[in-house]
Scaffold this motif. Sequence first.
Motif, mmCIF file in Angstrom:
data_model
loop_
_atom_site.group_PDB
_atom_site.id
_atom_site.type_symbol
_atom_site.label_atom_id
_atom_site.label_comp_id
_atom_site.label_asym_id
_atom_site.label_seq_id
_atom_site.Cartn_x
_atom_site.Cartn_y
_atom_site.Cartn_z
ATOM 1 N N ARG A 1 -53.179 -17.213 -5.362
ATOM 2 C CA ARG A 1 -52.847 -18.459 -6.062
ATOM 3 C C ARG A 1 -53.333 -18.408 -7.501
ATOM 4 N NH1 ARG A 1 -53.837 -20.730 -1.037
ATOM 5 N NH2 ARG A 1 -56.027 -21.070 -1.448
ATOM 6 N N GLU B 1 -50.996 -18.637 -10.834
ATOM 7 C CA GLU B 1 -51.239 -19.650 -11.863
ATOM 8 C C GLU B 1 -51.469 -18.997 -13.215
ATOM 9 O OE1 GLU B 1 -54.503 -21.979 -10.424
ATOM 10 O OE2 GLU B 1 -53.291 -22.878 -8.831
ATOM 11 N N GLU C 1 -48.135 -17.859 -14.597
ATOM 12 C CA GLU C 1 -47.284 -18.957 -15.054
ATOM 13 C C GLU C 1 -47.696 -19.482 -16.421
ATOM 14 O OE1 GLU C 1 -47.466 -21.864 -11.958
ATOM 15 O OE2 GLU C 1 -46.264 -20.665 -10.588
ATOM 16 N N THR D 1 -44.378 -27.470 -0.121
ATOM 17 C CA THR D 1 -43.394 -28.248 -0.880
ATOM 18 C C THR D 1 -42.868 -27.411 -2.051
ATOM 19 O OG1 THR D 1 -44.449 -30.322 -0.261
ATOM 20 C CG2 THR D 1 -43.005 -30.378 -2.177
ATOM 21 N N ALA D 2 -43.763 -26.742 -2.764
ATOM 22 C CA ALA D 2 -43.361 -25.885 -3.882
ATOM 23 C C ALA D 2 -42.460 -24.745 -3.420
ATOM 24 C CB ALA D 2 -44.593 -25.341 -4.590
ATOM 25 N N ALA D 3 -42.682 -24.250 -2.200
ATOM 26 C CA ALA D 3 -41.869 -23.167 -1.655
ATOM 27 C C ALA D 3 -40.542 -23.664 -1.087
ATOM 28 C CB ALA D 3 -42.647 -22.429 -0.570
ATOM 29 N N ASP E 1 -48.815 -29.131 -0.516
ATOM 30 C CA ASP E 1 -48.336 -28.906 -1.884
ATOM 31 C C ASP E 1 -47.666 -27.540 -2.010
ATOM 32 O OD1 ASP E 1 -49.350 -31.386 -2.594
ATOM 33 O OD2 ASP E 1 -51.154 -30.569 -3.557
ATOM 34 N N GLU E 2 -48.272 -26.529 -1.415
ATOM 35 C CA GLU E 2 -47.714 -25.179 -1.511
ATOM 36 C C GLU E 2 -46.422 -25.031 -0.706
ATOM 37 O OE1 GLU E 2 -50.884 -22.404 -0.661
ATOM 38 O OE2 GLU E 2 -52.117 -23.258 -2.267
#
Length: 127
Positions: free
Chosen positions: A118, A122, A125, A58-60, A55-56
């Motif tokens: 992380r 979060e 954000e 992919t986000a990057a 997931d991380e």
Amino acid sequence: MIDPHVQRLLEQVLDTPEKLHLLLMFHEHPRCELTATAIAERLFRDIWSIQQALDELTAAGFLAVNKSVGGEPLYRYTPPPEWHEAIRRLVRSYNDPLERDLIQRRIRDLAAFAAFRRYELERFEFA
């Protein structure tokens, strides 16, 4: 001493052993598309840490996700062009046993604070 480009990659993207292993695996097999389950089995890791790392990454922007026939997402390697040189240097450094040891030590140091970073991201954000 770790190459500055590699150091930046480690600090900004690859801050856990799972992410490092995923990047090296996908770099070695750039056309492969795998599910999280298949990756966890291939790397002999637990599915939860692999899923978080996927997931991380992919986000990057290092991985892209496609839907498979069975519904489980397929991950494929799509590193951003601005990181290509750092990745090339990382792979070259990782092939040297002494440099590999330095990289793994640095990853362990970064991993100790990865969850905290992380959490801070979060919190930023949502603020």
